[in-house]
Write a protein that holds these residues in place. Structure first.
Motif, mmCIF file in Angstrom:
data_model
loop_
_atom_site.group_PDB
_atom_site.id
_atom_site.type_symbol
_atom_site.label_atom_id
_atom_site.label_comp_id
_atom_site.label_asym_id
_atom_site.label_seq_id
_atom_site.Cartn_x
_atom_site.Cartn_y
_atom_site.Cartn_z
ATOM 1 N N GLY A 20 0.783 -1.203 -0.077
ATOM 2 C CA GLY A 20 -0.207 0.379 -0.475
ATOM 3 C C GLY A 20 0.723 0.654 0.421
ATOM 4 N N GLY A 21 1.903 1.462 1.025
ATOM 5 C CA GLY A 21 3.383 2.361 0.887
ATOM 6 C C GLY A 21 3.544 2.422 -0.559
ATOM 7 N N ASN A 22 4.147 1.328 -1.206
ATOM 8 C CA ASN A 22 4.557 1.350 -2.200
ATOM 9 C C ASN A 22 3.665 2.242 -3.652
ATOM 10 N N VAL A 23 2.759 1.669 -3.245
ATOM 11 C CA VAL A 23 0.992 2.392 -4.447
ATOM 12 C C VAL A 23 0.961 3.830 -3.537
ATOM 13 N N ALA A 24 1.131 4.028 -2.322
ATOM 14 C CA ALA A 24 0.894 4.999 -2.460
ATOM 15 C C ALA A 24 1.534 6.226 -2.968
ATOM 16 N N THR A 25 2.756 6.084 -2.672
ATOM 17 C CA THR A 25 4.364 6.645 -3.163
ATOM 18 C C THR A 25 4.409 5.995 -4.253
ATOM 19 N N ASN A 26 3.861 5.363 -5.460
ATOM 20 C CA ASN A 26 4.726 4.946 -6.818
ATOM 21 C C ASN A 26 5.759 4.990 -7.144
ATOM 22 N N ALA A 27 6.313 4.405 -5.782
ATOM 23 C CA ALA A 27 7.511 3.643 -5.588
ATOM 24 C C ALA A 27 8.217 3.064 -6.809
ATOM 25 N N GLY A 28 9.003 3.274 -7.462
ATOM 26 C CA GLY A 28 10.373 2.647 -8.677
ATOM 27 C C GLY A 28 10.785 1.693 -8.216
ATOM 28 N N GLY A 29 12.254 1.914 -8.170
ATOM 29 C CA GLY A 29 13.007 1.000 -7.626
ATOM 30 C C GLY A 29 13.917 0.326 -8.384
ATOM 31 N N LEU A 30 13.822 -0.764 -8.894
ATOM 32 C CA LEU A 30 15.430 -1.542 -9.057
ATOM 33 C C LEU A 30 14.750 -2.581 -10.785
ATOM 34 N N ARG A 31 13.600 -2.727 -10.584
ATOM 35 C CA ARG A 31 13.177 -3.485 -11.710
ATOM 36 C C ARG A 31 12.279 -2.808 -12.491
ATOM 37 N N LEU A 32 12.300 -1.338 -12.332
ATOM 38 C CA LEU A 32 11.497 -0.136 -13.125
ATOM 39 C C LEU A 32 11.591 -0.418 -14.563
ATOM 40 N N LEU A 33 13.310 -0.163 -14.905
ATOM 41 C CA LEU A 33 13.268 -0.985 -15.789
ATOM 42 C C LEU A 33 12.915 -1.894 -17.393
#
Ligand code: FAD
Ligand code: MLT
Ligand code: ZN
Length: 480
Positions: free
Chosen positions: A155-168
């Motif tokens: 939920g926190g990931n979605v709320a921040t629209n987290a990117g991270g290491l696999r977005l590429l």
């Protein structure tokens, strides 16, 4: 007083009364946290750089409970701070004053997983790493991965629209999140928890909540598309003698690795020095001003290794890369990833961290670090650069023994003006939270900010959801 450092005044929300605590105790007995010491960890952010003075943490288990909490708070005009794993890096996850903390820690149930479609539906408080472990058992993975995986909630990931290491490789949550269930400020639940790849019936409302940092609604459940667990993963950790070579290595590897490239990360030598010194990690690749981490993920190890080896031969022969190592086994892969993933942690050992998360045209990425280093000279202990180069995302971090207002003045607004000059974003993936909301205008036109404020007023007319965050306010003076 919480906010001496930032000029902000408490808005006229109601103050918590004994009757409020009694109401919540009745609603969810044993899941109401009070007492200064017990509440303290929820009041302080991961970086230990901001601190609120909430007196109450609520731990609902169901969407119905979240609805009841918000209905009550809305009626009473009590402000609420949604909180997941509290790993946010912009001061958005902790209260500024005495907002009630609504923690998703006990909303950790998996609702369903469909092995044919790869669609996972789960409650918002599931820890990212637990979800990934669950999926791996079934031959799938989560479409996102980040250093905070052991604590952060989906939920926190979605709320921040987290990117991270696999977005590429797998794209942003704006593409992989298929549906959301959200409880609105007045307590009404919005069920957009569909599991469809395609759904063009009207506006895509879930997008409004993705990246809204708890200011528009509380996310209670997530439907997300998960990729197959790759059968073959390889990792190359390489040393480059200049940033120009880091860039050329990127274009070369993109051309030669094509569809199997799953991460392209970089870090400078100062980052390496810090992870080695503070975390006792040791790198098999040394003596380079820059390091890059290239990951491939595919379904055929022979094919992938051949491609990677061809690329490495070319990169070495042309002098793009001067040193390097390759890993195919899990243990070595994890060890190499930790050199990059744990930079954030290593930096905290250096004192106070001024953290910037910038999107820039990739060719300009490191110029900001060089310019900042020259500008700050001896007044900063470290000025380092690392990040998701493949996504055009620089993490510029500056450290000093302790917080200093004059150092902050030397950094800001210079860093934001520099970014705006190249049409970059002052927050690529961490959000604006409390620390960066006053700088939104460097990346968004006035009209866009006004429209955002109108959405906020429509969805949360009393402004009780995560006040003082994300959207700018008029600067005022403060006390807690
Ligand atoms: P929290 O920190 O608890 O909250 C973050 C924000 O979301 C707050 O504004 C909060 O109010 C809101 N929120 C939380 N849950 C909900 C909910 N259910 N409904 C509505 N609002 C909610 N970020 C990246 O993008 N990429 C990275 O690679 C990355 N790496 C990180 C590495 C480390 C070591 C750390 C400490 C952080 C990293 N982050 C990264 C920051 C990132 O934002 C968080 O790790 C993560 O996405 C936040 O999840 P959380 O559950 O901890 O949310
Ligand atoms: C990362 O990529 O390591 C994270 O976004 C955390 C950070 O910026 O330090
Ligand atoms: Zn990052």
């Amino acid at each position: 007083a919480t906010c001496e450092r930032y000029a902000v005044r408490r808005l006229p929300f109601a103050r918590l009364a004994d009757g409020d605590v009694a109401f919540f105790e009745r609603l969810m007995p044993g899941r109401v946290v009070t007492g200064e010491e017990e509440v303290k960890p929820f009041n302080v952010d991961w970086l230990k750089s901001v601190r609120g003075c909430s007196q109450l943490v609520l731990k609902p288990q169901t969407t119905a409970e979240v609805s009841q909490i918000l209905r009550y708070c809305h009626e009473r005009n009590l402000a609420v701070n949604p909180q997941g794993g509290n790993t946010g890096l912009v001061g958005g996850s902790v209260p500024v004053f005495d907002e009630i903390i609504l923690s998703t820690a006990l909303m950790n149930q998996i609702i369903s997983f469909d092995k044919v479609s790869g669609i996972l539906v789960c409650q918002a408080g599931c820890v990212l790493e637990r979800l990934n472990e669950y999926l791996e058992e079934q031959g799938f993975i989560m479409p996102l991965d980040l250093g905070a995986k052991g604590s952060c909630h989906i939920g926190g990931n979605v709320a921040t629209n987290a990117g991270g290491l696999r977005l590429l490789r797998y794209g942003s949550l704006r593409g992989t999140v298929l549906g959301l269930e959200v409880v609105q400020a007045d307590g009404s639940a919005l069920d957009c928890l569909t599991s469809l790849r395609k759904d063009n019936t009207g506006y895509d409302l879930k997008q409004l909540f993705i990246g809204s940092e708890g200011t528009l609604g509380v996310i209670t459940a997530v439907s997300i598309l998960c990729p197959q667990k790759p059968k073959a993963v390889n990792l190359a950790f390489l040393g480059c003698q200049s940033f120009a070579k880091v860039l050329e290595t990127f274009t070369t590897c993109r051309a030669m690795l094509g569809e199997i490239l799953s991460a392209y990360e970089f870090m400078d030598e100062k980052c390496m020095e810090l992870v080695e010194r503070h975390l006792k990690l040791s790198s098999p690749v040394t003596d380079s001003p820059f390091y890059v981490l290239i990951e491939t993920s595919g379904s055929n190890s022979t094919h992938d290794e051949e491609k990677l080896n061809n690329f490495l031969e070319q990169a070495m022969a042309s002098g793009l890369v001067t040193d390097g190592t390759v890993a195919t086994d899990d243990k070595k892969i994890k060890m190499l990833w930790s050199l990059r993933e744990r930079i954030t942690e290593a930096l905290t050992h250096e004192g106070y961290v001024y953290k910037y998360d910038i999107s820039l045209p990739v060719g300009k990425l490191y110029d900001l670090v060089t310019d900042m280093r020259a500008r700050l000279g001896q007044s900063a202990k470290n000025v380092v650069g690392y990040g998701h180069l493949g996504d055009g995302n620089l993490h510029l971090n500056i450290t000093a023994e302790s917080y200093s207002h004059s150092l902050l003045d030397a950094i800001e607004p210079f860093v934001y003006e520099w970014t705006a000059r190249y049409s970059g974003s002052i927050s690529a993936e961490h959000g604006l939270g409390f620390k960066k909301k006053q700088f939104i205008q460097y990346s968004k036109p006035r009209e866009a900010v006004v429209l955002m404020q109108q959405f906020k007023a429509m969805l949360d007319p009393k402004g009780i959801l995560n006040p003082y965050k994300t959207l700018p306010s008029a600067l005022e003076s403060s006390t807690c």
